[in-house]
Motif scaffolding. Structure first.
Motif, short mmCIF file in Angstrom:
data_model
loop_
_atom_site.label_atom_id
_atom_site.label_comp_id
_atom_site.label_asym_id
_atom_site.label_seq_id
_atom_site.Cartn_x
_atom_site.Cartn_y
_atom_site.Cartn_z
N PHE A 144 0.81 -1.21 0.00
CA PHE A 144 0.00 0.00 0.00
C PHE A 144 0.85 1.27 0.00
CE2 PHE A 144 -3.10 -3.05 1.64
CZ PHE A 144 -4.15 -2.80 0.77
N SER A 145 1.92 1.28 0.76
CA SER A 145 2.75 2.49 0.80
C SER A 145 3.47 2.72 -0.53
CB SER A 145 3.75 2.42 1.95
OG SER A 145 4.61 1.32 1.80
N ASP A 146 3.88 1.63 -1.19
CA ASP A 146 4.51 1.77 -2.51
C ASP A 146 3.52 2.33 -3.52
OD1 ASP A 146 6.87 0.63 -1.56
OD2 ASP A 146 6.33 -1.39 -2.25
N ALA A 147 2.31 1.78 -3.52
CA ALA A 147 1.30 2.16 -4.51
C ALA A 147 0.93 3.63 -4.41
CB ALA A 147 0.06 1.28 -4.36
N GLN A 148 0.94 4.19 -3.21
CA GLN A 148 0.58 5.60 -3.04
C GLN A 148 1.52 6.52 -3.83
OE1 GLN A 148 -2.07 6.83 -1.68
NE2 GLN A 148 -2.83 5.06 -0.57
N GLY A 149 2.81 6.18 -3.86
CA GLY A 149 3.78 7.06 -4.49
C GLY A 149 4.14 6.70 -5.92
N MET A 150 3.56 5.63 -6.44
CA MET A 150 3.92 5.18 -7.79
C MET A 150 2.94 5.71 -8.83
SD MET A 150 4.85 1.22 -6.89
CE MET A 150 4.99 0.75 -8.60
N GLN A 151 3.42 5.83 -10.05
CA GLN A 151 2.58 6.25 -11.16
C GLN A 151 1.91 5.01 -11.76
OE1 GLN A 151 2.00 9.38 -12.11
NE2 GLN A 151 0.58 8.69 -13.67
N PRO A 152 0.58 4.93 -11.76
CA PRO A 152 -0.10 3.77 -12.33
C PRO A 152 -0.11 3.82 -13.86
CG PRO A 152 -1.72 5.35 -11.60
CD PRO A 152 -0.37 5.89 -11.20
N VAL A 153 -0.37 2.69 -14.46
CA VAL A 153 -0.53 2.64 -15.92
C VAL A 153 -1.83 3.33 -16.30
CG1 VAL A 153 -0.89 1.07 -17.86
CG2 VAL A 153 0.80 0.53 -16.14
N GLN A 154 -2.86 3.14 -15.48
CA GLN A 154 -4.13 3.82 -15.72
C GLN A 154 -4.89 3.95 -14.39
OE1 GLN A 154 -6.53 2.35 -18.97
NE2 GLN A 154 -8.25 3.66 -18.44
N GLU A 155 -5.71 5.00 -14.28
CA GLU A 155 -6.56 5.23 -13.12
C GLU A 155 -8.01 5.37 -13.59
OE1 GLU A 155 -5.46 7.88 -9.73
OE2 GLU A 155 -3.86 8.46 -11.11
N TRP A 156 -8.92 4.91 -12.76
CA TRP A 156 -10.35 5.05 -13.03
C TRP A 156 -11.03 5.65 -11.81
CZ3 TRP A 156 -7.54 0.70 -14.11
CH2 TRP A 156 -7.50 0.25 -15.43
N ASP A 157 -11.99 6.53 -12.02
CA ASP A 157 -12.86 7.01 -10.94
C ASP A 157 -14.06 6.07 -10.93
OD1 ASP A 157 -11.31 9.22 -10.17
OD2 ASP A 157 -12.15 10.43 -11.80
N LEU A 158 -14.18 5.30 -9.87
CA LEU A 158 -15.24 4.30 -9.79
C LEU A 158 -16.51 4.89 -9.21
CD1 LEU A 158 -13.23 1.23 -8.41
CD2 LEU A 158 -13.65 1.88 -10.79
N ALA A 159 -17.63 4.36 -9.67
CA ALA A 159 -18.94 4.69 -9.10
C ALA A 159 -19.42 3.49 -8.31
CB ALA A 159 -19.93 5.00 -10.23
N GLU A 160 -20.18 3.74 -7.24
CA GLU A 160 -20.71 2.62 -6.47
C GLU A 160 -21.63 1.82 -7.38
OE1 GLU A 160 -22.10 1.81 -1.94
OE2 GLU A 160 -22.34 3.81 -2.76
N ASN A 161 -21.42 0.52 -7.44
CA ASN A 161 -22.03 -0.33 -8.46
C ASN A 161 -22.55 -1.62 -7.82
OD1 ASN A 161 -22.70 -1.57 -10.87
ND2 ASN A 161 -20.59 -1.99 -11.45
N LEU A 162 -23.65 -1.53 -7.14
CA LEU A 162 -24.18 -2.70 -6.40
C LEU A 162 -24.74 -3.78 -7.33
CD1 LEU A 162 -25.88 -0.79 -3.45
CD2 LEU A 162 -23.61 -1.84 -3.55
N GLN A 163 -25.16 -3.40 -8.54
CA GLN A 163 -25.71 -4.39 -9.47
C GLN A 163 -24.63 -5.04 -10.33
OE1 GLN A 163 -27.02 -1.20 -9.27
NE2 GLN A 163 -28.59 -1.88 -7.83
N GLY A 164 -23.46 -4.48 -10.38
CA GLY A 164 -22.36 -5.05 -11.15
C GLY A 164 -22.54 -4.94 -12.65
N ILE A 165 -23.11 -3.83 -13.11
CA ILE A 165 -23.37 -3.69 -14.54
C ILE A 165 -22.48 -2.66 -15.22
CG2 ILE A 165 -25.76 -4.50 -14.41
CD1 ILE A 165 -26.62 -1.55 -14.37
N LEU A 166 -21.69 -1.92 -14.46
CA LEU A 166 -20.84 -0.90 -15.07
C LEU A 166 -19.58 -1.49 -15.65
CD1 LEU A 166 -21.01 1.98 -12.42
CD2 LEU A 166 -22.25 1.80 -14.58
#
Length: 108
Positions: free
Chosen positions: A12-34
């Motif tokens: 977790f501490s490594d991931a905070q400071g690393m540049q990801p390949v891609q990022e997504w802003d997630l929406a709460e998805n209780l039905q699992g359709i997104l």
């Protein structure tokens, strides 16, 4: 959600400071359709995928019930050995053996 490819041993501490390949802003998805769009060109030759969820939806714990991935799997391609040397008659001076006194290795 943040994605890292071909990076072993991320915590977790490594991931905070690393540049990801891609990022997504997630929406709460209780039905699992997104479904979320992925930049295909950034996910070539993936051997391992690490997903980091830096936030949840203000809950005490994060619960993930399902992650679906779509794409085409390809065969793992290994490097071909270009030069192989076979010995018909071994030359003892080319090989290391255990020293007779004191252990270790010595040349014959």
């Amino acid at each position: 959600m943040r994605a890292f490819i071909n990076r072993e041993g991320i915590d977790f501490s490594d991931a905070q400071g690393m540049q990801p390949v891609q990022e997504w802003d997630l929406a709460e998805n209780l039905q699992g359709i997104l479904e979320y769009q992925t930049r295909y060109s950034r996910f070539q030759s993936v051997g391992s995928l690490t997903l980091h969820f830096p936030e949840n939806f203000d809950a005490d714990t994060t619960q993930i019930h399902y992650i679906g991935l779509k794409g085409e799997a390809t065969q793992l391609k290994r490097d071909v050995i270009a030069t192989i040397v076979y010995e018909v008659m071994p030359n003892p001076s080319d090989h290391k053996t255990k020293a007779e006194n004191g252990g270790g290795l010595s040349s014959v």
